[in-house]
Design a protein around this motif. Structure first.
Motif, PDB file in Angstrom:
ATOM      1  N   GLU A 102       0.812  -1.221   0.000  1.00  9.45           N
ATOM      2  CA  GLU A 102       0.000   0.000   0.000  1.00  9.45           C
ATOM      3  C   GLU A 102       0.845   1.269   0.000  1.00  9.45           C
ATOM      4  OE1 GLU A 102      -3.642   0.345   0.057  1.00  9.45           O
ATOM      5  OE2 GLU A 102      -3.286  -1.633  -0.753  1.00  9.45           O
ATOM      6  N   LYS A 103       2.122   1.157  -0.314  1.00  8.90           N
ATOM      7  CA  LYS A 103       2.972   2.332  -0.400  1.00  8.90           C
ATOM      8  C   LYS A 103       2.877   2.922  -1.801  1.00  8.90           C
ATOM      9  CE  LYS A 103       6.865   2.324   1.720  1.00  8.90           C
ATOM     10  NZ  LYS A 103       8.264   2.023   2.132  1.00  8.90           N
ATOM     11  N   VAL A 104       2.745   4.246  -1.880  1.00  4.89           N
ATOM     12  CA  VAL A 104       2.638   4.913  -3.171  1.00  4.89           C
ATOM     13  C   VAL A 104       3.992   4.887  -3.872  1.00  4.89           C
ATOM     14  CG1 VAL A 104       2.186   7.098  -4.352  1.00  4.89           C
ATOM     15  CG2 VAL A 104       0.752   6.408  -2.434  1.00  4.89           C
ATOM     16  N   VAL A 105       4.020   4.305  -5.078  1.00  4.54           N
ATOM     17  CA  VAL A 105       5.229   4.265  -5.889  1.00  4.54           C
ATOM     18  C   VAL A 105       5.273   5.467  -6.831  1.00  4.54           C
ATOM     19  CG1 VAL A 105       6.471   2.955  -7.665  1.00  4.54           C
ATOM     20  CG2 VAL A 105       5.404   1.759  -5.754  1.00  4.54           C
ATOM     21  N   PHE A 106       4.108   5.839  -7.344  1.00  3.44           N
ATOM     22  CA  PHE A 106       4.044   6.980  -8.258  1.00  3.44           C
ATOM     23  C   PHE A 106       2.616   7.506  -8.285  1.00  3.44           C
ATOM     24  CE2 PHE A 106       3.202   8.749 -12.516  1.00  3.44           C
ATOM     25  CZ  PHE A 106       4.185   9.739 -12.562  1.00  3.44           C
ATOM     26  N   GLU A 107       2.484   8.818  -8.379  1.00  6.20           N
ATOM     27  CA  GLU A 107       1.182   9.417  -8.616  1.00  6.20           C
ATOM     28  C   GLU A 107       1.340  10.570  -9.596  1.00  6.20           C
ATOM     29  OE1 GLU A 107       1.280  11.875  -4.362  1.00  6.20           O
ATOM     30  OE2 GLU A 107      -0.537  10.857  -5.010  1.00  6.20           O
ATOM     31  N   THR A 108       0.362  10.730 -10.452  1.00  5.21           N
ATOM     32  CA  THR A 108       0.407  11.789 -11.439  1.00  5.21           C
ATOM     33  C   THR A 108      -0.029  13.110 -10.811  1.00  5.21           C
ATOM     34  OG1 THR A 108      -1.896  11.525 -12.156  1.00  5.21           O
ATOM     35  CG2 THR A 108      -0.239  10.101 -13.218  1.00  5.21           C
ATOM     36  N   ASP A 109       0.162  14.187 -11.546  1.00  7.73           N
ATOM     37  CA  ASP A 109      -0.466  15.449 -11.175  1.00  7.73           C
ATOM     38  C   ASP A 109      -1.968  15.321 -11.435  1.00  7.73           C
ATOM     39  OD1 ASP A 109       2.027  16.531 -10.625  1.00  7.73           O
ATOM     40  OD2 ASP A 109       2.267  17.300 -12.664  1.00  7.73           O
ATOM     41  N   PHE A 110      -2.750  16.191 -10.815  1.00  2.30           N
ATOM     42  CA  PHE A 110      -4.171  16.219 -11.116  1.00  2.30           C
ATOM     43  C   PHE A 110      -4.387  16.729 -12.538  1.00  2.30           C
ATOM     44  CE2 PHE A 110      -4.946  16.098  -6.509  1.00  2.30           C
ATOM     45  CZ  PHE A 110      -6.029  15.226  -6.465  1.00  2.30           C
ATOM     46  N   ARG A 127      -6.815  11.948 -19.190  1.00  2.19           N
ATOM     47  CA  ARG A 127      -5.738  12.055 -20.187  1.00  2.19           C
ATOM     48  C   ARG A 127      -4.758  13.170 -19.822  1.00  2.19           C
ATOM     49  NH1 ARG A 127      -6.740   9.015 -24.711  1.00  2.19           N
ATOM     50  NH2 ARG A 127      -8.826   8.064 -24.791  1.00  2.19           N
ATOM     51  N   GLU A 128      -5.267  14.222 -19.226  1.00  2.00           N
ATOM     52  CA  GLU A 128      -4.386  15.289 -18.772  1.00  2.00           C
ATOM     53  C   GLU A 128      -3.475  14.788 -17.649  1.00  2.00           C
ATOM     54  OE1 GLU A 128      -2.829  19.140 -18.901  1.00  2.00           O
ATOM     55  OE2 GLU A 128      -4.346  18.256 -20.228  1.00  2.00           O
ATOM     56  N   ALA A 129      -4.048  14.001 -16.735  1.00  2.00           N
ATOM     57  CA  ALA A 129      -3.252  13.458 -15.631  1.00  2.00           C
ATOM     58  C   ALA A 129      -2.151  12.545 -16.142  1.00  2.00           C
ATOM     59  CB  ALA A 129      -4.166  12.694 -14.666  1.00  2.00           C
ATOM     60  N   PHE A 130      -2.445  11.751 -17.164  1.00  2.00           N
ATOM     61  CA  PHE A 130      -1.459  10.804 -17.682  1.00  2.00           C
ATOM     62  C   PHE A 130      -0.269  11.484 -18.354  1.00  2.00           C
ATOM     63  CE2 PHE A 130      -4.107   7.203 -16.767  1.00  2.00           C
ATOM     64  CZ  PHE A 130      -3.252   6.109 -16.820  1.00  2.00           C
ATOM     65  N   LYS A 131      -0.383  12.780 -18.645  1.00  2.00           N
ATOM     66  CA  LYS A 131       0.750  13.486 -19.242  1.00  2.00           C
ATOM     67  C   LYS A 131       1.939  13.547 -18.292  1.00  2.00           C
ATOM     68  CE  LYS A 131      -1.944  16.357 -22.441  1.00  2.00           C
ATOM     69  NZ  LYS A 131      -2.331  17.734 -22.823  1.00  2.00           N
ATOM     70  N   SER A 132       1.687  13.264 -17.003  1.00  2.00           N
ATOM     71  CA  SER A 132       2.792  13.201 -16.034  1.00  2.00           C
ATOM     72  C   SER A 132       3.789  12.109 -16.410  1.00  2.00           C
ATOM     73  CB  SER A 132       2.252  12.944 -14.629  1.00  2.00           C
ATOM     74  OG  SER A 132       1.455  14.022 -14.176  1.00  2.00           O
ATOM     75  N   PHE A 133       3.319  11.064 -17.119  1.00  2.00           N
ATOM     76  CA  PHE A 133       4.232   9.999 -17.532  1.00  2.00           C
ATOM     77  C   PHE A 133       5.218  10.472 -18.591  1.00  2.00           C
ATOM     78  CE2 PHE A 133       0.885   7.350 -15.668  1.00  2.00           C
ATOM     79  CZ  PHE A 133       1.644   6.427 -14.966  1.00  2.00           C
ATOM     80  N   ASP A 134       4.884  11.543 -19.306  1.00  2.00           N
ATOM     81  CA  ASP A 134       5.788  12.046 -20.344  1.00  2.00           C
ATOM     82  C   ASP A 134       7.115  12.510 -19.763  1.00  2.00           C
ATOM     83  OD1 ASP A 134       4.003  11.586 -22.440  1.00  2.00           O
ATOM     84  OD2 ASP A 134       3.035  13.536 -22.188  1.00  2.00           O
ATOM     85  N   ARG A 135       7.078  13.015 -18.531  1.00  3.60           N
ATOM     86  CA  ARG A 135       8.301  13.584 -17.963  1.00  3.60           C
ATOM     87  C   ARG A 135       9.172  12.558 -17.236  1.00  3.60           C
ATOM     88  NH1 ARG A 135       4.492  15.828 -14.079  1.00  3.60           N
ATOM     89  NH2 ARG A 135       4.867  14.903 -12.007  1.00  3.60           N
ATOM     90  N   ILE A 136       8.616  11.353 -16.969  1.00  2.00           N
ATOM     91  CA  ILE A 136       9.433  10.373 -16.236  1.00  2.00           C
ATOM     92  C   ILE A 136      10.090   9.358 -17.158  1.00  2.00           C
ATOM     93  CG2 ILE A 136       8.012  10.620 -14.177  1.00  2.00           C
ATOM     94  CD1 ILE A 136       6.848   7.843 -14.776  1.00  2.00           C
ATOM     95  N   ASN A 137       9.634   9.265 -18.401  1.00  2.00           N
ATOM     96  CA  ASN A 137      10.240   8.369 -19.380  1.00  2.00           C
ATOM     97  C   ASN A 137      10.324   6.944 -18.838  1.00  2.00           C
ATOM     98  OD1 ASN A 137      11.395   7.695 -21.859  1.00  2.00           O
ATOM     99  ND2 ASN A 137      13.478   8.064 -21.116  1.00  2.00           N
TER     100      ASN A 137
END
Length: 255
Positions: A102-110, A127-137
């Motif tokens: 139950e430990k958070v590994v990753f969370e996107t921006d809102f 879809r806007e939230a998932f754009k956070s994945f663009d910066r972590i590669n």
């Protein structure tokens, strides 16, 4: 002694779960998010699964059949949820990925949307939230899970030398002592896709359990809790981690 302890940290499979999202390749998306009353409402669950696949994960709905290699180690899997923070003017949601403790590994921006139609608004925000994945590669590095019963770890030889590694490998590692919890209500199993839902007399779904390649061993959920459900002797148990404490619930169930 310090070198010995350091080597143990490298060898323990639960060490450093949340170090990197790149350690994981599997993500389970629930069939229904908690803040919605209907499974796959606004197609948020299906869309989350597809977007995770777009960014390179192997994602599954909780009702899907998992590949055998994923069922061998539940802690090789991340568990997805959505969190909302809506206002009168905007719909806001973010994706949260947690490990088996139950430990958070990753969370996107809102992600947010001002659309009035909920179907459009939630999907735009997602879809806007998932754009956070663009910066972590994100790219799976193969470190967490090798598809067998082993977890790949950093090479301890470079730290301590071969002789000390052998002595640690031969030592027994203590198993976590679970906190025992007993369920006083008898439950009844109803078949669902790839498993069962366990209901009480209300009727209300208490657990959902999903079959694996191991007899009488299931991947299980209880609300937001994720764990395993298995038979031991003539009894059934649901085990999960909460605040780094292993909890073992004895469950009376009739199949």
């Amino acid at each position: 002694m310090k070198k010995l302890l350091l080597c143990l940290l490298f060898l323990l499979p639960f060490a450093g779960f949340a170090q990197s999202i790149n350690d994981y390749q599997y993500v389970i998306v629930p069939a229904k998010f908690d803040f919605l009353k209907v499974a796959d409402k606004y197609r948020l669950n299906t869309t989350s699964k597809l977007l995770l696949e777009k960014y390179g994960f192997k994602s599954f709905l909780s009702t899907d059949t998992l590949p055998a290699e994923a069922t061998q180690n539940r802690c090789a899997i991340l568990y997805a949820s959505l969190s909302e923070d809506n206002s009168f003017f905007a719909t806001k949601i973010k994706l949260v990925l947690k490990d088996c403790t139950e430990k958070v590994v990753f969370e996107t921006d809102f992600g947010s949307s001002r659309e009035k139609d909920f179907h459009v608004a939630y999907n735009q925000a997602l879809r806007e939230a998932f754009k956070s994945f663009d910066r972590i590669n994100y790219k799976y590095n193969g470190k967490q899970y090798m598809g067998k019963s082993e977890t790949k770890t950093a090479d301890p030889v470079a730290v301590t030398g071969v002789a000390e590694v052998k002595s640690v490998a031969s030592a027994s590692v203590p198993v976590a002592e679970p906190l025992q919890v007993a369920s006083s209500v008898a439950l009844y199993a109803q078949p669902i896709t790839n498993g069962f839902q366990l209901i009480n007399t209300e009727p209300k779904v208490v657990y959902k359990i999903y079959t694996t390649s191991v007899k009488d061993f299931f991947i299980a959920t209880k609300g937001e809790l994720h764990g395993v459900f298995f038979a031991k002797g003539n009894s059934w148990f649901f085990e999960y981690y909460q605040d780094n404490q292993l909890i073992s619930e004895s469950v009376a169930v009739k199949f």
